[in-house]
Design a protein around this motif. Structure first.
Motif, mmCIF file in Angstrom:
data_model
loop_
_atom_site.group_PDB
_atom_site.id
_atom_site.type_symbol
_atom_site.label_atom_id
_atom_site.label_comp_id
_atom_site.label_asym_id
_atom_site.label_seq_id
_atom_site.Cartn_x
_atom_site.Cartn_y
_atom_site.Cartn_z
ATOM 1 N N THR A 7 0.863 -1.185 0.000
ATOM 2 C CA THR A 7 0.000 0.000 0.000
ATOM 3 C C THR A 7 0.898 1.233 0.000
ATOM 4 O O THR A 7 2.123 1.132 0.168
ATOM 5 N N GLN A 8 0.285 2.383 -0.130
ATOM 6 C CA GLN A 8 1.035 3.646 -0.097
ATOM 7 C C GLN A 8 1.833 3.768 1.203
ATOM 8 O O GLN A 8 2.956 4.265 1.204
ATOM 9 N N ALA A 9 1.264 3.280 2.297
ATOM 10 C CA ALA A 9 1.931 3.374 3.605
ATOM 11 C C ALA A 9 3.210 2.539 3.675
ATOM 12 O O ALA A 9 4.054 2.778 4.534
ATOM 13 N N ASP A 10 3.378 1.566 2.777
ATOM 14 C CA ASP A 10 4.554 0.682 2.794
ATOM 15 C C ASP A 10 5.737 1.234 2.008
ATOM 16 O O ASP A 10 6.855 0.727 2.127
ATOM 17 N N ILE A 11 5.509 2.259 1.205
ATOM 18 C CA ILE A 11 6.537 2.706 0.258
ATOM 19 C C ILE A 11 7.823 3.134 0.954
ATOM 20 O O ILE A 11 8.924 2.812 0.496
ATOM 21 N N LYS A 12 7.728 3.809 2.073
ATOM 22 C CA LYS A 12 8.934 4.259 2.781
ATOM 23 C C LYS A 12 9.802 3.064 3.195
ATOM 24 O O LYS A 12 11.023 3.063 2.988
ATOM 25 N N ASN A 13 9.185 2.027 3.759
ATOM 26 C CA ASN A 13 9.932 0.826 4.163
ATOM 27 C C ASN A 13 10.504 0.088 2.958
ATOM 28 O O ASN A 13 11.647 -0.389 2.995
ATOM 29 N N LEU A 17 14.600 -0.487 2.217
ATOM 30 C CA LEU A 17 15.161 -1.828 2.061
ATOM 31 C C LEU A 17 15.682 -2.042 0.637
ATOM 32 O O LEU A 17 16.722 -2.674 0.443
ATOM 33 N N TYR A 18 14.994 -1.501 -0.347
ATOM 34 C CA TYR A 18 15.416 -1.602 -1.745
ATOM 35 C C TYR A 18 16.793 -0.962 -1.922
ATOM 36 O O TYR A 18 17.708 -1.571 -2.485
ATOM 37 N N ASP A 19 16.963 0.248 -1.421
ATOM 38 C CA ASP A 19 18.241 0.947 -1.540
ATOM 39 C C ASP A 19 19.352 0.242 -0.769
ATOM 40 O O ASP A 19 20.499 0.219 -1.206
ATOM 41 N N LEU A 20 19.013 -0.356 0.357
ATOM 42 C CA LEU A 20 19.990 -1.051 1.179
ATOM 43 C C LEU A 20 20.409 -2.396 0.580
ATOM 44 O O LEU A 20 21.567 -2.801 0.685
ATOM 45 N N SER A 21 19.473 -3.077 -0.059
ATOM 46 C CA SER A 21 19.697 -4.462 -0.475
ATOM 47 C C SER A 21 20.228 -4.657 -1.888
ATOM 48 O O SER A 21 20.792 -5.710 -2.188
ATOM 49 N N GLU A 26 21.787 -2.321 -10.224
ATOM 50 C CA GLU A 26 20.725 -3.312 -10.394
ATOM 51 C C GLU A 26 19.336 -2.737 -10.142
ATOM 52 O O GLU A 26 18.345 -3.416 -10.358
ATOM 53 N N ARG A 27 19.272 -1.508 -9.682
ATOM 54 C CA ARG A 27 17.969 -0.917 -9.361
ATOM 55 C C ARG A 27 17.340 -0.272 -10.588
ATOM 56 O O ARG A 27 18.033 0.248 -11.450
ATOM 57 N N ILE A 28 16.020 -0.323 -10.590
ATOM 58 C CA ILE A 28 15.246 0.440 -11.555
ATOM 59 C C ILE A 28 14.490 1.489 -10.754
ATOM 60 O O ILE A 28 14.474 1.435 -9.521
ATOM 61 N N ALA A 29 13.865 2.433 -11.422
ATOM 62 C CA ALA A 29 13.089 3.449 -10.702
ATOM 63 C C ALA A 29 12.021 2.752 -9.861
ATOM 64 O O ALA A 29 11.343 1.836 -10.347
ATOM 65 N N LEU A 30 11.895 3.172 -8.617
ATOM 66 C CA LEU A 30 10.989 2.499 -7.680
ATOM 67 C C LEU A 30 9.553 2.451 -8.194
ATOM 68 O O LEU A 30 8.854 1.459 -7.976
ATOM 69 N N ALA A 68 13.732 -9.104 -0.894
ATOM 70 C CA ALA A 68 14.643 -8.708 0.194
ATOM 71 C C ALA A 68 13.958 -8.853 1.550
ATOM 72 O O ALA A 68 12.779 -8.525 1.694
ATOM 73 N N ILE A 69 14.719 -9.326 2.488
ATOM 74 C CA ILE A 69 14.315 -9.414 3.895
ATOM 75 C C ILE A 69 15.185 -8.409 4.652
ATOM 76 O O ILE A 69 16.378 -8.263 4.353
ATOM 77 N N VAL A 70 14.597 -7.711 5.636
ATOM 78 C CA VAL A 70 15.392 -6.745 6.403
ATOM 79 C C VAL A 70 16.594 -7.467 7.014
ATOM 80 O O VAL A 70 16.481 -8.609 7.460
ATOM 81 N N PRO A 71 17.761 -6.825 7.017
ATOM 82 C CA PRO A 71 18.998 -7.496 7.439
ATOM 83 C C PRO A 71 18.921 -8.174 8.805
ATOM 84 O O PRO A 71 19.413 -9.296 8.971
#
Length: 169
Positions: A7-13, A17-21, A26-30, A68-71
């Motif tokens: 949901t919109q509320a999940d985007i920050k998390n 994690l996307y930037d960290l992992s 290898e990243r594309i625009a979120l 990705a799983i949080v570290p």
């Protein structure tokens, strides 16, 4: 543990994690992860964000593009449980993953080998499909059985007919 659509509320998390992992190359625009044709699911346990998985689906083929799983929660069996939940959610479909090819000359070679072993332990089989994307060589594994190179190429032609992928024999 649950797997639910983001949901919109999940985007920050997810962004953190996307930037960290994933390395920047290898990243594309979120927004490509969070909108069709991608499906992005949040992994939660007791309302705690544990990670996310993003995939593309065409007909009976689903490609996990980011997972990705949080570290601090890695190594606790969540990844294997997520794969089982995806297999149930996508019942009747073949699921594929791409993993960086092992390379003894690279510092992260052990991590690459562990990633392949993780998927093989979950029942994914190597497909003898190798390709170069974003200056990185990948290999494909699939579940529940092997995938042909022709099926993989046809999948990507439906997703993005203009995407340039270089295959290796």
């Amino acid at each position: 543990m649950i797997l639910r659509r983001h949901t919109q509320a999940d985007i920050k998390n997810i962004r953190r994690l996307y930037d960290l992992s994933f390395p920047e190359r290898e990243r594309i625009a979120l927004h490509h992860l969070l909108h069709a044709p991608s499906e992005t699911f949040v992994i939660e346990d007791d309302d705690q964000f544990l990670g996310f998985v993003s995939m593309l689906s065409v007909n009976d083929l689903c490609h996990i593009t980011y997972f990705a799983i949080v570290p601090e929660q890695r190594g606790r069996g969540y990844g294997s449980k997520v794969l089982k939940l995806l297999e149930e959610k996508k019942k009747g479909s073949r699921i594929i993953v791409d993993v960086e090819m092992p390379d003894p000359s690279l510092m992260d070679n052990a991590q690459r080998r562990r990633r392949i072993a993780f998927y093989e332990a979950a029942g994914y089989v190597p497909c003898d499909i190798h390709y170069l994307w974003s200056n990185e060589e990948y290999t494909i594994l699939s579940w529940p059985d092997s995938l042909s190179k022709e099926d993989f190429i046809a999948f990507w032609k439906q997703i993005d007919p203009y995407r340039e992928i270089h295959y290796h024999d």
